[in-house]
Design a protein around this motif. Structure first.
Motif, PDB file in Angstrom:
ATOM      1  N   ALA A 101       0.838  -1.203   0.000  1.00 50.72           N
ATOM      2  CA  ALA A 101       0.000   0.000   0.000  1.00 50.72           C
ATOM      3  C   ALA A 101       0.870   1.249   0.000  1.00 50.72           C
ATOM      4  N   GLN A 102       2.024   1.179   0.674  1.00 55.59           N
ATOM      5  CA  GLN A 102       2.929   2.318   0.729  1.00 55.59           C
ATOM      6  C   GLN A 102       4.329   1.835   1.080  1.00 55.59           C
TER       7      GLN A 102
ATOM      8  N   THR B 149      14.423   7.001   5.189  1.00 57.29           N
ATOM      9  CA  THR B 149      15.019   8.330   5.351  1.00 57.29           C
ATOM     10  C   THR B 149      13.974   9.441   5.437  1.00 57.29           C
ATOM     11  N   ASP B 150      12.903   9.322   4.686  1.00 57.08           N
ATOM     12  CA  ASP B 150      11.828  10.312   4.684  1.00 57.08           C
ATOM     13  C   ASP B 150      10.801   9.930   5.749  1.00 57.08           C
ATOM     14  N   PRO B 151      10.478  10.829   6.690  1.00 61.41           N
ATOM     15  CA  PRO B 151       9.494  10.480   7.723  1.00 61.41           C
ATOM     16  C   PRO B 151       8.120  10.125   7.157  1.00 61.41           C
ATOM     17  N   ALA B 152       7.786  10.672   5.991  1.00 60.71           N
ATOM     18  CA  ALA B 152       6.481  10.411   5.399  1.00 60.71           C
ATOM     19  C   ALA B 152       6.556   9.220   4.451  1.00 60.71           C
ATOM     20  N   PRO B 153       5.645   8.263   4.576  1.00 60.54           N
ATOM     21  CA  PRO B 153       5.642   7.127   3.641  1.00 60.54           C
ATOM     22  C   PRO B 153       5.168   7.546   2.256  1.00 60.54           C
ATOM     23  N   HIS B 154       5.404   6.699   1.274  1.00 61.01           N
ATOM     24  CA  HIS B 154       5.078   6.988  -0.116  1.00 61.01           C
ATOM     25  C   HIS B 154       3.968   6.050  -0.591  1.00 61.01           C
ATOM     26  N   PRO B 155       2.731   6.538  -0.628  1.00 62.71           N
ATOM     27  CA  PRO B 155       1.633   5.681  -1.086  1.00 62.71           C
ATOM     28  C   PRO B 155       1.800   5.323  -2.561  1.00 62.71           C
ATOM     29  N   GLY B 156       1.448   4.085  -2.893  1.00 65.64           N
ATOM     30  CA  GLY B 156       1.457   3.662  -4.282  1.00 65.64           C
ATOM     31  C   GLY B 156       2.803   3.283  -4.842  1.00 65.64           C
TER      32      GLY B 156
ATOM     33  N   GLN C 285      -0.403  -2.986   3.564  1.00 59.80           N
ATOM     34  CA  GLN C 285       0.866  -3.135   4.262  1.00 59.80           C
ATOM     35  C   GLN C 285       1.860  -2.040   3.870  1.00 59.80           C
ATOM     36  N   THR C 286       2.786  -1.792   4.786  1.00 57.41           N
ATOM     37  CA  THR C 286       3.877  -0.853   4.548  1.00 57.41           C
ATOM     38  C   THR C 286       5.154  -1.643   4.317  1.00 57.41           C
ATOM     39  N   LEU C 287       5.793  -1.387   3.194  1.00 56.65           N
ATOM     40  CA  LEU C 287       7.095  -1.991   2.905  1.00 56.65           C
ATOM     41  C   LEU C 287       8.171  -1.040   3.398  1.00 56.65           C
ATOM     42  N   MET C 288       9.196  -1.555   4.052  1.00 57.12           N
ATOM     43  CA  MET C 288      10.237  -0.709   4.639  1.00 57.12           C
ATOM     44  C   MET C 288      11.554  -1.477   4.679  1.00 57.12           C
ATOM     45  N   PRO C 289      12.662  -0.794   4.978  1.00 52.62           N
ATOM     46  CA  PRO C 289      13.938  -1.513   5.070  1.00 52.62           C
ATOM     47  C   PRO C 289      13.908  -2.515   6.215  1.00 52.62           C
ATOM     48  N   GLY C 290      14.620  -3.617   6.056  1.00 50.34           N
ATOM     49  CA  GLY C 290      14.834  -4.487   7.197  1.00 50.34           C
ATOM     50  C   GLY C 290      15.501  -3.692   8.304  1.00 50.34           C
ATOM     51  N   MET C 291      15.066  -3.916   9.537  1.00 50.89           N
ATOM     52  CA  MET C 291      15.594  -3.126  10.652  1.00 50.89           C
ATOM     53  C   MET C 291      16.967  -3.643  11.087  1.00 50.89           C
ATOM     54  N   ILE C 292      17.707  -2.768  11.749  1.00 55.15           N
ATOM     55  CA  ILE C 292      19.061  -3.066  12.211  1.00 55.15           C
ATOM     56  C   ILE C 292      19.076  -2.999  13.732  1.00 55.15           C
ATOM     57  N   GLU C 293      19.316  -4.134  14.364  1.00 54.18           N
ATOM     58  CA  GLU C 293      19.470  -4.153  15.824  1.00 54.18           C
ATOM     59  C   GLU C 293      20.864  -3.636  16.155  1.00 54.18           C
ATOM     60  N   GLY C 294      20.912  -2.552  16.939  1.00 53.54           N
ATOM     61  CA  GLY C 294      22.188  -1.891  17.176  1.00 53.54           C
ATOM     62  C   GLY C 294      22.976  -2.377  18.367  1.00 53.54           C
ATOM     63  N   HIS C 295      22.330  -3.111  19.278  1.00 54.22           N
ATOM     64  CA  HIS C 295      23.051  -3.598  20.471  1.00 54.22           C
ATOM     65  C   HIS C 295      22.391  -4.885  20.928  1.00 54.22           C
ATOM     66  N   GLY C 296      22.975  -6.004  20.531  1.00 49.51           N
ATOM     67  CA  GLY C 296      22.432  -7.293  20.923  1.00 49.51           C
ATOM     68  C   GLY C 296      23.510  -8.211  21.454  1.00 49.51           C
ATOM     69  N   HIS C 297      23.054  -9.285  22.107  1.00 52.42           N
ATOM     70  CA  HIS C 297      23.931 -10.344  22.598  1.00 52.42           C
ATOM     71  C   HIS C 297      23.236 -11.674  22.324  1.00 52.42           C
TER      72      HIS C 297
ATOM     73  N   GLY D 261      -0.374  -2.297   8.367  1.00 53.48           N
ATOM     74  CA  GLY D 261      -0.628  -0.994   8.945  1.00 53.48           C
ATOM     75  C   GLY D 261       0.459   0.008   8.614  1.00 53.48           C
ATOM     76  N   ASP D 262       0.503   1.093   9.394  1.00 50.94           N
ATOM     77  CA  ASP D 262       1.431   2.198   9.144  1.00 50.94           C
ATOM     78  C   ASP D 262       2.322   2.413  10.364  1.00 50.94           C
ATOM     79  N   PRO D 263       3.540   1.883  10.363  1.00 52.78           N
ATOM     80  CA  PRO D 263       4.411   2.030  11.532  1.00 52.78           C
ATOM     81  C   PRO D 263       4.893   3.454  11.762  1.00 52.78           C
ATOM     82  N   THR D 264       4.790   4.334  10.757  1.00 51.18           N
ATOM     83  CA  THR D 264       5.200   5.717  10.969  1.00 51.18           C
ATOM     84  C   THR D 264       4.215   6.465  11.866  1.00 51.18           C
ATOM     85  N   ARG D 265       3.054   5.858  12.074  1.00 50.13           N
ATOM     86  CA  ARG D 265       2.053   6.427  12.986  1.00 50.13           C
ATOM     87  C   ARG D 265       1.907   5.597  14.261  1.00 50.13           C
ATOM     88  N   ASP D 266       2.084   4.301  14.135  1.00 53.71           N
ATOM     89  CA  ASP D 266       1.846   3.399  15.257  1.00 53.71           C
ATOM     90  C   ASP D 266       2.864   2.264  15.203  1.00 53.71           C
TER      91      ASP D 266
END
Length: 423
Positions: A35-36, A41-48, A79-91, A400-405
Motif C-alpha cells: 500500500a505504501q 530516510t523520509d518520515p512520510a511514507p510513499h503511497p502507491g 501493508q507498509t514496505l520498509m527496510p529491514g531493521m538493524i538491531e544496534g546492540h544485541g547479545h 498498517g502504518d508504523p510511521t504512525r503506530d
C-alpha cells in the motif's frame, strides 16, 4: 587411448559451451506491491510506490514501475514496505536473566548449548524483521559469534547479517564473574587488558579473530554493590580506538558514568552505549562529534522487572536515570542508535526498545529512521538501511502504518533478505 579421449573431450566441450549461458542467466526478479513504502530516510511514507528486486538488490523504486517479463509479483495490500531493521546492540549468546542469571550463563552453560541457543535466537531475530544485528560481545562464549556469522552467511542456519565484536575488552579486574576466593582464576565475560600496549594488543587480536567492531568498557563496577567507575584511561581508549580505526573497524564503548563518556568522546569512538549518567554537557560534546548514542532503555526496564518493578508510573532509579539521559541526548541533537541490549530480554522482542524510545519523546517515524538508515550510517553500512536503488534487498512488510503506530511492527507479514523471502 582414443576410446577414452573422445568422451572426455565431448564432456569438456559441453561444459565450455554451457558457461556463457550460465554467466548470462537472468537474475530472479520480484515486484513488491504494498500500500505504501517507508524508505528509511523520509518520515512520510510513499503511497502507491512499488519496489522491483533483481537478484539480491533493489533494482527500482517508485510508482508504476516498468516490469520485465517473467517477474514474480507479490501483492501486499494494506501493508507498509520498509527496510529491514538493524538491531544496534544485541547479545545473541545471552538469554533473559530471569531464566538464568548472567553469572551462571557465563560459568556453567556449555559452549555448544550457548551456540545452538544463539542460532535459534538469530532466526527469531530475523523473523521479527531485523535483517542486520550488531552483536556486542559473546559474554564468555569466546569467538563463537564469528562461527555463527559464517554459518549464517553460508546458509547453514537462518539469521540476520551480523557485525560481531567477539569477546569485548575490559580493564584488568573490572568485569565478572566475581565472588570467588581471591587469586582464583575465574573465566571472564570479556577479555581483560591493561595499559596502552595491552589494550592495543587485545584490539588487534580480536580483529585478527574476526571482529567487525571493537567493544570497550570505559567504566564498570569493580566489586558487586559498588557504583560504576572509570576503568580505562583516556590514553588507553584513544590508542585502542586508533588501532581499530586503522583496521577499518568501528568502536562501541560501554559507558555509564559521565567521566567514562567524556573519555570515550575524547578518544573519538563511534558509538556510546547506555549513558545513564550523561549530562547535557556530555551529550553536547557527543553531538559535536556526531557520536551515536545507544540508550538501551528496554534492558534497564527488563532488569527492573526481574527485580520486582511492576508500577510503570513510578520507575526505579536506574530506569529513571536512563530515561532522563535519553531525553537529554535528544535535546542536544545526538544521533540516536536503536539498540536495546537484547539478550537481557527476549530475542525477537527487539522492537520493545523502539516503543520505549517513542514513549520518551521520539516520533514513530524518527524511531524507524534510527532503526534503519540511522544505524546504517552509525555503523558505516553503505549497502543497506534504506529502500533505494542499488542497495541490498533487505526488506520487510508490516500490516498498517508504523510511521504512525509502532505496534505495526508486531504484525510482520514479509521478511526478505538479499532478495530471498525468508518469512
Amino acid at each position: 587411448m582414443k576410446v577414452l579421449i573422445a568422451p572426455v573431450s565431448k564432456l569438456l566441450l559441453a561444459l565450455v559451451l554451457a558457461l556463457p549461458f550460465a554467466a548470462n542467466a537472468e537474475p530472479q526478479r520480484t515486484l513488491l506491491r504494498p500500500a505504501q513504502v517507508f524508505d528509511g530516510t523520509d518520515p512520510a511514507p510513499h503511497p502507491g510506490w512499488q519496489v522491483l528486486v533483481e537478484g539480491e538488490r533493489i533494482a527500482a523504486v517508485g510508482p508504476n514501475l516498468s516490469v520485465p517479463p517473467g517477474t514474480q509479483t507479490i501483492d501486499l495490500p494494506g501493508q507498509t514496505l520498509m527496510p529491514g531493521m538493524i538491531e544496534g546492540h544485541g547479545h545473541l549468546f545471552l538469554h533473559p536473566y530471569n531464566e538464568t542469571p548472567w553469572d551462571d550463563q557465563v560459568l556453567h552453560e556449555p559452549l555448544a548449548l550457548r551456540t545452538i541457543r544463539a542460532a535459534k535466537a538469530a532466526e527469531t531475530t530475523l523473523r521479527a524483521g531485523f535483517t542486520t544485528e550488531r552483536d556486542l560481545g559473546t559474554e564468555g562464549a569466546g569467538y563463537a559469534d564469528v562461527g555463527l556469522k559464517k554459518a549464517i552467511d553460508s546458509g547453514l542456519t537462518p539469521g540476520p547479517r551480523l557485525l560481531v565484536a567477539t569477546r569485548a575488552i575490559v580493564a584488568q579486574g573490572a568485569y565478572g564473574p566475581k565472588g570467588f576466593e581471591p587469586g582464583v582464576a575465574v573465566p571472564q565475560g570479556a577479555e581483560e587488558a591493561s595499559g596502552v600496549e595491552g589494550v592495543v594488543r587485545a584490539v588487534r587480536n580480536q580483529i585478527a579473530a574476526g571482529a567487525d567492531v571493537v567493544k570497550l568498557y570505559a567504566d564498570y563496577h569493580y566489586r558487586p554493590g559498588e557504583p560504576s567507575l572509570p576503568t580505562f584511561s583516556e590514553a588507553e581508549l584513544t590508542a585502542a580506538t586508533a588501532a581499530a580505526h586503522d583496521a577499518g573497524r568501528t568502536v562501541a564503548v560501554h559507558a555509564v558514568t559521565a567521566e567514562g563518556m567524556r573519555r570515550a568522546i575524547a578518544a573519538g569512538v563511534d558509538t556510546i552505549e547506555h549513558g545513564d549518567e550523561g549530562t547535557p554537557a556530555v551529550f553536547k560534546a557527543m553531538a559535536a562529534k556526531r557520536i551515536a548514542f545507544c540508550p538501551t532503555l528496554a534492558a534497564g526496564e527488563a532488569i527492573a522487572r526481574y527485580r520486582g518493578w511492576t508500577d510503570p508510573e513510578h520507575p526505579p532509579a536506574g530506569v529513571w536515570e536512563g530515561r532522563t539521559a535519553f531525553r537529554a541526548a535528544l535535546a542536544a541533537g545526538v544521533p540516536i542508535c536503536m539498540g536495546g541490549d537484547v539478550g537481557v530480554f527476549a530475542h525477537g522482542d527487539n522492537a520493545s526498545e523502539m516503543r520505549a524510545m517513542a514513549a520518551e519523546g521520539m516520533t514513530p517515524a524518527a524511531v524507524l529512521i534510527a532503526a534503519t538508515s540511522g544505524n546504517a550510517q552509525a555503523f558505516r553500512l553503505t549497502d543497506r538501511g534504506a529502500v533505494k536503488t542499488g542497495l541490498l534487498a533487505d526488506l520487510i512488510a508490516v500490516e498498517g502504518d508504523p510511521t504512525r503506530d509502532l505496534s505495526a511492527l508486531t504484525r510482520i507479514k514479509l521478511v526478505m533478505k538479499g532478495g530471498a523471502v525468508v518469512r
